[in-house]
Design an enzyme around this catalytic site. Structure first.
Site, PDB file in Angstrom:
ATOM      1  N   HIS A 142      44.121  35.008  40.083  1.00  0.00           N
ATOM      2  CA  HIS A 142      42.919  34.359  40.640  1.00  0.00           C
ATOM      3  C   HIS A 142      42.793  32.906  40.156  1.00  0.00           C
ATOM      4  CE1 HIS A 142      38.667  35.235  42.369  1.00  0.00           C
ATOM      5  NE2 HIS A 142      39.005  33.960  42.551  1.00  0.00           N
ATOM      6  N   ARG A 197      39.432  37.181  48.859  1.00  0.00           N
ATOM      7  CA  ARG A 197      38.922  38.209  47.953  1.00  0.00           C
ATOM      8  C   ARG A 197      39.807  39.448  48.089  1.00  0.00           C
ATOM      9  NH1 ARG A 197      36.819  34.699  45.637  1.00  0.00           N
ATOM     10  NH2 ARG A 197      34.610  34.285  45.298  1.00  0.00           N
TER      11      ARG A 197
END
Ligand code: NDP
Length: 309
Positions: free
Chosen positions: A272, A224
Protein backbone atom coordinates in the site's frame (compact mmCIF):
# COMPACT_ATOMS: atom_id res chain seq x y z
CA UNK A 1 -9.18 29.25 15.18
CA UNK A 2 -8.96 25.79 16.71
CA UNK A 3 -7.97 22.70 14.70
CA UNK A 4 -8.13 19.28 16.24
CA UNK A 5 -6.28 16.25 14.84
CA UNK A 6 -7.56 12.75 15.53
CA UNK A 7 -6.12 9.58 13.99
CA UNK A 8 -6.92 6.00 14.82
CA UNK A 9 -4.89 4.08 15.62
CA UNK A 10 -3.38 7.03 17.45
CA UNK A 11 0.25 7.48 16.51
CA UNK A 12 3.25 9.78 16.54
CA UNK A 13 2.24 10.75 12.99
CA UNK A 14 -0.29 13.13 14.53
CA UNK A 15 2.52 15.25 16.00
CA UNK A 16 4.10 15.65 12.57
CA UNK A 17 0.77 16.76 11.06
CA UNK A 18 0.30 19.22 13.95
CA UNK A 19 3.77 20.71 13.34
CA UNK A 20 2.98 21.23 9.65
CA UNK A 21 -0.37 22.90 10.44
CA UNK A 22 1.24 25.15 13.06
CA UNK A 23 3.88 26.29 10.57
CA UNK A 24 1.28 27.38 8.01
CA UNK A 25 -1.26 28.69 10.55
CA UNK A 26 0.86 30.13 13.38
CA UNK A 27 -2.14 31.89 14.95
CA UNK A 28 -4.28 28.76 15.09
CA UNK A 29 -4.47 26.44 18.09
CA UNK A 30 -3.68 23.01 16.66
CA UNK A 31 -3.92 20.06 19.03
CA UNK A 32 -4.23 16.30 19.25
CA UNK A 33 -7.84 15.51 20.18
CA UNK A 34 -8.50 14.26 23.71
CA UNK A 35 -11.92 13.08 24.95
CA UNK A 36 -13.75 15.98 26.57
CA UNK A 37 -11.90 18.67 24.56
CA UNK A 38 -13.73 21.92 23.84
CA UNK A 39 -15.31 22.12 20.37
CA UNK A 40 -12.91 22.90 17.51
CA UNK A 41 -13.55 24.74 14.24
CA UNK A 42 -11.91 22.19 11.95
CA UNK A 43 -10.78 18.59 12.27
CA UNK A 44 -8.09 16.63 10.45
CA UNK A 45 -8.97 12.97 10.81
CA UNK A 46 -8.33 9.36 9.94
CA UNK A 47 -10.74 6.68 11.22
CA UNK A 48 -12.24 8.88 13.95
CA UNK A 49 -13.91 7.37 16.99
CA UNK A 50 -17.65 7.62 17.67
CA UNK A 51 -16.88 9.66 20.79
CA UNK A 52 -14.97 12.18 18.68
CA UNK A 53 -17.91 12.62 16.29
CA UNK A 54 -20.50 12.92 19.07
CA UNK A 55 -18.41 15.45 21.00
CA UNK A 56 -17.14 17.61 18.13
CA UNK A 57 -20.48 19.00 17.04
CA UNK A 58 -19.44 22.52 16.07
CA UNK A 59 -16.99 21.70 13.29
CA UNK A 60 -17.19 23.78 10.12
CA UNK A 61 -15.52 20.95 8.18
CA UNK A 62 -13.74 17.65 8.69
CA UNK A 63 -10.71 16.93 6.51
CA UNK A 64 -9.88 13.31 5.70
CA UNK A 65 -6.12 12.62 5.68
CA UNK A 66 -6.36 10.62 2.44
CA UNK A 67 -8.10 10.53 -0.94
CA UNK A 68 -10.31 7.54 -0.12
CA UNK A 69 -13.07 7.95 2.47
CA UNK A 70 -14.30 4.34 2.56
CA UNK A 71 -12.65 3.70 5.96
CA UNK A 72 -14.50 6.70 7.40
CA UNK A 73 -17.88 5.92 5.84
CA UNK A 74 -17.65 2.28 6.94
CA UNK A 75 -17.80 3.50 10.55
CA UNK A 76 -21.40 4.63 9.84
CA UNK A 77 -21.00 7.74 11.99
CA UNK A 78 -23.36 10.71 11.63
CA UNK A 79 -21.75 13.53 9.65
CA UNK A 80 -23.10 16.97 10.50
CA UNK A 81 -20.53 19.06 8.60
CA UNK A 82 -18.82 18.76 5.20
CA UNK A 83 -16.38 15.86 4.95
CA UNK A 84 -13.56 16.93 2.64
CA UNK A 85 -10.98 14.54 1.17
CA UNK A 86 -7.49 15.11 -0.21
CA UNK A 87 -7.42 15.73 -3.95
CA UNK A 88 -4.11 14.71 -5.48
CA UNK A 89 -2.02 16.66 -2.95
CA UNK A 90 1.15 15.09 -4.34
CA UNK A 91 -0.42 11.64 -4.77
CA UNK A 92 -1.14 11.98 -8.50
CA UNK A 93 2.50 11.86 -9.54
CA UNK A 94 3.24 8.91 -7.24
CA UNK A 95 0.17 7.04 -8.48
CA UNK A 96 1.03 7.70 -12.08
CA UNK A 97 4.64 6.52 -11.58
CA UNK A 98 3.37 3.33 -9.98
CA UNK A 99 0.77 2.46 -12.61
CA UNK A 100 2.98 3.40 -15.56
CA UNK A 101 5.80 1.20 -14.25
CA UNK A 102 3.38 -1.68 -13.67
CA UNK A 103 1.90 -1.33 -17.18
CA UNK A 104 5.38 -1.20 -18.72
CA UNK A 105 6.50 -4.16 -16.58
CA UNK A 106 3.67 -6.30 -17.90
CA UNK A 107 3.89 -5.00 -21.46
CA UNK A 108 7.66 -5.64 -21.70
CA UNK A 109 7.35 -9.08 -20.08
CA UNK A 110 9.76 -8.33 -17.24
CA UNK A 111 8.25 -11.17 -15.18
CA UNK A 112 9.67 -13.56 -17.75
CA UNK A 113 13.11 -11.95 -17.58
CA UNK A 114 13.09 -12.29 -13.80
CA UNK A 115 12.32 -15.99 -14.16
CA UNK A 116 15.08 -16.31 -16.77
CA UNK A 117 17.55 -14.63 -14.42
CA UNK A 118 16.77 -17.21 -11.72
CA UNK A 119 17.76 -19.87 -14.26
CA UNK A 120 20.76 -17.84 -15.58
CA UNK A 121 19.04 -18.01 -18.93
CA UNK A 122 20.00 -15.51 -21.68
CA UNK A 123 17.02 -15.41 -24.04
CA UNK A 124 15.86 -12.32 -25.90
CA UNK A 125 12.25 -11.66 -26.77
CA UNK A 126 10.88 -9.77 -29.73
CA UNK A 127 9.26 -6.51 -28.60
CA UNK A 128 5.49 -6.49 -28.20
CA UNK A 129 3.33 -3.92 -29.91
CA UNK A 130 1.57 -1.38 -27.68
CA UNK A 131 -1.40 -1.64 -30.03
CA UNK A 132 -1.98 -5.11 -28.56
CA UNK A 133 -2.00 -3.73 -24.99
CA UNK A 134 -4.86 -1.22 -24.71
CA UNK A 135 -5.13 0.03 -21.13
CA UNK A 136 -8.46 0.46 -19.37
CA UNK A 137 -8.55 2.75 -16.35
CA UNK A 138 -11.43 2.02 -13.97
CA UNK A 139 -12.29 5.35 -12.32
CA UNK A 140 -11.65 8.65 -14.09
CA UNK A 141 -11.42 11.00 -11.12
CA UNK A 142 -8.51 13.06 -9.83
CA UNK A 143 -6.03 10.18 -9.81
CA UNK A 144 -7.52 8.14 -12.67
CA UNK A 145 -7.28 11.10 -15.06
CA UNK A 146 -3.65 11.75 -14.17
CA UNK A 147 -2.79 8.07 -14.67
CA UNK A 148 -4.73 7.89 -17.97
CA UNK A 149 -2.98 10.98 -19.32
CA UNK A 150 0.49 9.69 -18.44
CA UNK A 151 -0.18 6.19 -19.83
CA UNK A 152 -1.32 7.84 -23.04
CA UNK A 153 1.88 9.92 -23.12
CA UNK A 154 3.80 6.62 -22.92
CA UNK A 155 2.15 5.50 -26.15
CA UNK A 156 -0.59 3.24 -24.77
CA UNK A 157 -4.10 3.41 -26.20
CA UNK A 158 -6.10 4.35 -23.10
CA UNK A 159 -9.80 4.22 -22.33
CA UNK A 160 -11.50 4.86 -19.01
CA UNK A 161 -14.69 4.12 -17.13
CA UNK A 162 -16.58 6.52 -14.85
CA UNK A 163 -20.02 6.70 -13.33
CA UNK A 164 -21.17 9.82 -15.14
CA UNK A 165 -20.77 11.09 -18.69
CA UNK A 166 -18.07 13.62 -17.88
CA UNK A 167 -15.58 15.52 -20.03
CA UNK A 168 -12.72 13.39 -21.21
CA UNK A 169 -9.14 14.12 -22.18
CA UNK A 170 -7.91 14.21 -25.79
CA UNK A 171 -7.33 10.70 -27.08
CA UNK A 172 -8.96 8.91 -24.13
CA UNK A 173 -12.28 7.24 -24.84
CA UNK A 174 -14.62 7.43 -21.89
CA UNK A 175 -17.17 4.74 -21.07
CA UNK A 176 -19.67 5.48 -18.34
CA UNK A 177 -22.26 3.64 -16.33
CA UNK A 178 -22.92 0.03 -15.48
CA UNK A 179 -24.28 -0.74 -18.98
CA UNK A 180 -20.93 0.19 -20.58
CA UNK A 181 -18.74 -1.90 -18.27
CA UNK A 182 -18.81 -5.00 -20.50
CA UNK A 183 -17.67 -3.09 -23.58
CA UNK A 184 -14.97 -1.30 -21.55
CA UNK A 185 -13.62 -4.61 -20.20
CA UNK A 186 -13.73 -6.37 -23.58
CA UNK A 187 -11.47 -3.62 -24.97
CA UNK A 188 -8.93 -3.94 -22.13
CA UNK A 189 -5.62 -5.84 -22.03
CA UNK A 190 -4.15 -3.99 -19.03
CA UNK A 191 -6.68 -3.00 -16.37
CA UNK A 192 -5.81 -0.34 -13.77
CA UNK A 193 -8.31 0.04 -10.93
CA UNK A 194 -8.59 3.57 -9.46
CA UNK A 195 -12.17 3.44 -8.23
CA UNK A 196 -13.33 4.51 -4.80
CA UNK A 197 -14.63 1.65 -2.66
CA UNK A 198 -18.41 1.92 -2.47
CA UNK A 199 -21.26 -0.61 -2.30
CA UNK A 200 -21.41 -0.44 -6.14
CA UNK A 201 -17.71 -1.05 -6.72
CA UNK A 202 -16.96 -3.61 -3.99
CA UNK A 203 -16.01 -7.01 -5.55
CA UNK A 204 -16.07 -5.50 -9.04
CA UNK A 205 -12.99 -7.51 -10.03
CA UNK A 206 -14.81 -10.83 -9.71
CA UNK A 207 -14.82 -13.95 -11.85
CA UNK A 208 -17.44 -12.62 -14.25
CA UNK A 209 -15.76 -9.28 -14.91
CA UNK A 210 -12.24 -10.73 -15.05
CA UNK A 211 -13.61 -13.13 -17.65
CA UNK A 212 -14.81 -10.20 -19.79
CA UNK A 213 -11.26 -8.83 -20.19
CA UNK A 214 -9.17 -9.81 -23.21
CA UNK A 215 -7.56 -13.21 -22.70
CA UNK A 216 -4.08 -12.83 -21.23
CA UNK A 217 -4.95 -9.51 -19.56
CA UNK A 218 -3.07 -7.95 -16.64
CA UNK A 219 -4.64 -6.44 -13.53
CA UNK A 220 -3.19 -3.50 -11.60
CA UNK A 221 -5.08 -2.66 -8.40
CA UNK A 222 -4.09 0.53 -6.60
CA UNK A 223 -7.55 1.44 -5.27
CA UNK A 224 -8.82 -0.78 -2.44
CA UNK A 225 -8.37 -4.48 -1.72
CA UNK A 226 -12.11 -5.15 -1.53
CA UNK A 227 -12.46 -4.32 -5.23
CA UNK A 228 -10.86 -7.72 -5.93
CA UNK A 229 -12.32 -11.13 -5.16
CA UNK A 230 -8.99 -12.76 -4.29
CA UNK A 231 -9.93 -16.36 -5.06
CA UNK A 232 -11.45 -15.35 -8.40
CA UNK A 233 -8.29 -13.51 -9.40
CA UNK A 234 -6.06 -16.44 -8.50
CA UNK A 235 -8.34 -18.85 -10.39
CA UNK A 236 -8.36 -16.55 -13.45
CA UNK A 237 -4.55 -16.39 -13.39
CA UNK A 238 -4.20 -20.14 -13.00
CA UNK A 239 -6.60 -20.68 -15.92
CA UNK A 240 -4.60 -18.27 -18.14
CA UNK A 241 -7.44 -15.75 -18.52
CA UNK A 242 -5.32 -13.28 -16.54
CA UNK A 243 -1.59 -13.28 -17.28
CA UNK A 244 -0.49 -11.48 -14.11
CA UNK A 245 -1.31 -8.88 -11.51
CA UNK A 246 0.34 -6.02 -9.65
CA UNK A 247 -1.45 -5.40 -6.36
CA UNK A 248 -0.83 -2.58 -3.88
CA UNK A 249 -3.97 -2.90 -1.74
CA UNK A 250 -5.60 -5.84 0.02
CA UNK A 251 -8.75 -6.81 1.92
CA UNK A 252 -6.65 -7.34 5.01
CA UNK A 253 -3.61 -5.13 5.52
CA UNK A 254 -0.89 -6.00 6.28
CA UNK A 255 -1.47 -8.87 3.84
CA UNK A 256 -1.38 -12.03 6.02
CA UNK A 257 1.83 -14.06 5.62
CA UNK A 258 -0.18 -17.12 4.60
CA UNK A 259 -2.00 -15.34 1.74
CA UNK A 260 -1.35 -17.02 -1.65
CA UNK A 261 -0.69 -13.63 -3.33
CA UNK A 262 2.70 -13.48 -1.58
CA UNK A 263 4.03 -16.56 -3.33
CA UNK A 264 2.14 -16.64 -6.61
CA UNK A 265 4.66 -16.36 -9.47
CA UNK A 266 2.32 -14.15 -11.52
CA UNK A 267 1.44 -11.74 -8.73
CA UNK A 268 3.51 -8.77 -7.59
CA UNK A 269 2.73 -7.36 -4.16
CA UNK A 270 3.57 -3.94 -2.69
CA UNK A 271 2.54 -2.77 0.81
CA UNK A 272 0.00 0.00 0.00
CA UNK A 273 2.60 2.51 -1.11
CA UNK A 274 1.33 3.49 -4.56
CA UNK A 275 0.60 7.02 -3.34
CA UNK A 276 1.31 8.17 0.19
CA UNK A 277 -0.24 11.31 1.71
CA UNK A 278 2.54 13.89 1.85
CA UNK A 279 2.67 16.13 4.91
CA UNK A 280 3.49 19.47 3.29
CA UNK A 281 1.32 19.10 0.14
CA UNK A 282 -1.65 17.79 2.12
CA UNK A 283 -1.52 20.45 4.83
CA UNK A 284 -1.04 23.21 2.24
CA UNK A 285 -4.20 22.00 0.47
CA UNK A 286 -6.22 21.76 3.69
CA UNK A 287 -5.10 25.21 4.86
CA UNK A 288 -6.04 26.73 1.48
CA UNK A 289 -9.51 25.20 1.82
CA UNK A 290 -9.87 26.45 5.40
CA UNK A 291 -9.03 29.96 4.17
CA UNK A 292 -11.67 29.67 1.44
CA UNK A 293 -14.30 28.44 3.90
CA UNK A 294 -13.46 31.30 6.27
CA UNK A 295 -13.89 33.71 3.32
CA UNK A 296 -17.27 32.17 2.47
CA UNK A 297 -15.97 30.64 -0.79
CA UNK A 298 -16.81 27.16 -2.11
CA UNK A 299 -14.26 24.33 -1.92
CA UNK A 300 -13.79 21.17 -3.98
CA UNK A 301 -13.33 17.65 -2.64
CA UNK A 302 -16.51 17.61 -0.54
CA UNK A 303 -17.59 13.98 -0.22
CA UNK A 304 -21.10 12.97 -1.21
CA UNK A 305 -21.69 10.60 1.69
CA UNK A 306 -24.79 9.10 0.04
CA UNK A 307 -22.83 8.22 -3.10
CA UNK A 308 -19.89 7.00 -1.02
CA UNK A 309 -17.08 9.07 -2.55
P1 NDP B 1 -12.20 10.42 -7.28
O1 NDP B 1 -13.37 10.48 -6.36
O2 NDP B 1 -11.61 11.70 -7.77
O3 NDP B 1 -12.60 9.56 -8.59
C1 NDP B 1 -13.40 8.44 -8.53
C2 NDP B 1 -13.74 7.99 -9.96
O4 NDP B 1 -14.42 6.73 -9.89
C3 NDP B 1 -14.68 8.96 -10.67
O5 NDP B 1 -14.33 9.06 -12.04
C4 NDP B 1 -16.03 8.28 -10.52
O6 NDP B 1 -16.97 8.57 -11.56
C5 NDP B 1 -15.64 6.83 -10.61
N1 NDP B 1 -16.67 5.97 -10.00
C6 NDP B 1 -17.12 5.96 -8.73
N2 NDP B 1 -18.10 5.07 -8.56
C7 NDP B 1 -18.29 4.51 -9.77
C8 NDP B 1 -19.20 3.53 -10.27
N3 NDP B 1 -20.10 2.94 -9.47
N4 NDP B 1 -19.13 3.20 -11.57
C9 NDP B 1 -18.23 3.80 -12.38
N5 NDP B 1 -17.34 4.74 -11.99
C10 NDP B 1 -17.38 5.09 -10.69
O7 NDP B 1 -11.09 9.55 -6.55
P2 NDP B 1 -9.49 9.66 -6.66
O8 NDP B 1 -9.11 9.57 -8.09
O9 NDP B 1 -8.98 10.80 -5.87
O10 NDP B 1 -9.05 8.33 -5.88
C11 NDP B 1 -9.44 7.05 -6.33
C12 NDP B 1 -9.14 6.01 -5.29
O11 NDP B 1 -7.74 5.73 -5.24
C13 NDP B 1 -9.45 6.37 -3.82
O12 NDP B 1 -10.83 6.30 -3.56
C14 NDP B 1 -8.63 5.36 -3.06
O13 NDP B 1 -9.39 4.21 -2.86
C15 NDP B 1 -7.46 5.07 -4.01
N6 NDP B 1 -6.18 5.52 -3.48
C16 NDP B 1 -5.19 4.58 -3.27
C17 NDP B 1 -3.94 4.95 -2.81
C18 NDP B 1 -2.83 3.96 -2.67
O14 NDP B 1 -1.76 4.29 -2.16
N7 NDP B 1 -2.99 2.73 -3.12
C19 NDP B 1 -3.65 6.38 -2.49
C20 NDP B 1 -4.72 7.28 -2.79
C21 NDP B 1 -5.95 6.86 -3.24
P3 NDP B 1 -17.52 10.08 -11.79
O15 NDP B 1 -16.35 10.81 -12.43
O16 NDP B 1 -18.63 9.91 -12.74
O17 NDP B 1 -17.89 10.61 -10.45
Amino acid sequence: MKITCHFQPDSSEVDRWIRHFSQLLPDAEVTRWQPGDAPADYAFIWNPSRQFITEQTRLKAMFNAGAGVDAFLKLGLPVSCPLIRLEDAGMGEQMSDYVVQAALHHFRGFDRFQEQQQAALWRQRAPSDKADFPVGVLGFGVLGQRVARDLSAHGFAVHAWARSDRDTIDGIRLFHGEHALGEFLAATRILACLLPLTPETENILNRENLGRLRRGAYVINVARGAHVVDDDLIAAIDEGQIAGATLDVFREEPLPRSHPFWRHPRVRVTPHIAAISLYSDSVRQVVEKIRRIEAGLPVTGVVDTGRGY
